[in-house]
Design an enzyme around this catalytic site. Structure first.
Site, PDB file in Angstrom:
ATOM      1  N   GLY A  25       0.782  -1.228   0.000  1.00  0.00           N
ATOM      2  CA  GLY A  25       0.000   0.000   0.000  1.00  0.00           C
ATOM      3  C   GLY A  25       0.811   1.273   0.000  1.00  0.00           C
ATOM      4  O   GLY A  25       1.790   1.432  -0.738  1.00  0.00           O
ATOM      5  N   TYR A 176     -10.925   4.076  15.689  1.00  0.00           N
ATOM      6  CA  TYR A 176     -10.027   4.533  14.623  1.00  0.00           C
ATOM      7  C   TYR A 176      -9.851   6.039  14.690  1.00  0.00           C
ATOM      8  O   TYR A 176      -8.730   6.564  14.577  1.00  0.00           O
ATOM      9  CB  TYR A 176     -10.571   4.122  13.257  1.00  0.00           C
ATOM     10  CG  TYR A 176      -9.665   4.481  12.105  1.00  0.00           C
ATOM     11  CD1 TYR A 176      -8.445   3.843  11.938  1.00  0.00           C
ATOM     12  CD2 TYR A 176     -10.035   5.446  11.170  1.00  0.00           C
ATOM     13  CE1 TYR A 176      -7.603   4.167  10.879  1.00  0.00           C
ATOM     14  CE2 TYR A 176      -9.207   5.776  10.106  1.00  0.00           C
ATOM     15  CZ  TYR A 176      -7.995   5.122   9.963  1.00  0.00           C
ATOM     16  OH  TYR A 176      -7.163   5.449   8.906  1.00  0.00           O
TER      17      TYR A 176
END
Length: 302
Positions: A25, A176
């Site tokens: 990524g 998160y």
């Protein structure tokens, strides 16, 4: 600069860059770009087999690239201490640390030390790693610590000091958000402390917008397709804000980069704005002190 790209990265020959989560990524794109410009890149990864595959791929793209592998489990304080000791032994002078690795929207889980997985990995792991490596960064003129945050630092985000592990009411989106808000608070507080100590090392933050990476693996199938594919840009584009924060000669400590498009979701990198919460110095100071207590890591500049 209208369209800052990897072509604008200055020559990195002689520089050592440590990148967490560099096997896939965004991290892979950062590592490949810096290696192609001459940096010696240390891929700090949890899975060495995947790291080896990434290193081989980088070398196939840039045969003169120099890359090295370092095992790093950000979910283990003991593992972080071991990795930091190995890195400093091999590289007593580090030019660039990119805190990139992370997890997103996981089910309720904990690190090996009992911290909520997203807060423990995304924030506490990088807080500990940076503190342990800082002595290798400080002697290097214009060295940088770049920490990757997210648009998610605005979404249901807060620092839950009464329940940092969200044991009583776990919500993966809020978890998160807390971890990514922590990334920016950490960056701004680190920059304040570096400046107060008269150091040339700077701390900068960045976010990738909506980028197609493996971070979406914990989303539902439909949400993953919409958020990480239909609305996203490539990982190579998503890596540009961090690369600009890491290499642009005009970058200053305490800045925050992201895609310049509507809502910061897509586009070429530019200076971005973070939430009002992220600029609260008292919140940042309290988080710093709690992070020191939880990790057992204190910073030499303090």
């Amino acid at each position: 600069m209208a369209k800052w790209t990897t072509a604008d990265i200055p020559d990195q020959t002689g520089r050592t860059a440590v990148i967490t989560g560099a096997n896939t990524g965004l991290g892979f794109e950062m590592a490949a770009a810096l290696a192609a410009k001459g940096a010696h890149v240390v891929l700090a990864v949890r899975n060495l087999d995947k790291g080896k595959a990434a290193a081989d791929r980088i070398i196939s793209m840039a045969p003169n690239a120099t890359v090295a592998l370092q095992q790093l489990d950000l979910g283990s304080l003991a593992g972080i201490r071991a990795a930091a000791a190995e890195i400093k032994s091999a590289y007593p002078r580090i030019d660039l640390l990119i805190n990139n690795a992370g997890v997103m929207y996981t089910s309720k889980q904990t690190t090996s030390d009992g911290f909520e997985l997203q807060f423990g990995t995304n924030h506490l792991g990088h807080f500990a790693l940076t503190g342990l490596l800082l002595d290798a960064l400080l002697p290097v003129p214009d060295s940088r610590v770049v920490t990757v945050s997210s648009i998610g630092h605005r979404i249901r985000a807060g620092i839950h000091f009464d329940d940092l592990n969200l044991e009583h009411d776990y919500d993966r989106v809020a978890a998160y958000g807390q971890s990514k808000l922590s990334n920016i608070l950490f960056t701004y507080e680190l920059q304040r402390r570096l400046a107060a100590a008269g150091e040339s090392t700077i701390a900068v933050a960045a976010h990738p917008g909506n980028s197609a990476t493996e971070l979406g693996r914990h989303l539902s199938a439909v949400a993953e397709v919409v958020a990480m594919r239909l609305l996203s840009q490539s990982a190579a584009m998503g890596a540009l804000p961090t690369l600009r924060a890491a290499t642009d000669p005009e970058t200053a400590g305490g800045q925050y980069y992201g895609p310049r498009g509507l809502g910061g979701g897509r586009g070429y990198p530019a200076l971005a704005s973070s939430s009002k919460q992220s600029h609260d110095p008292e919140l940042a100071r309290r988080l710093w002190e709690v992070s020191e207590e939880l990790t057992g890591v204190t910073y030499s500049i303090d």
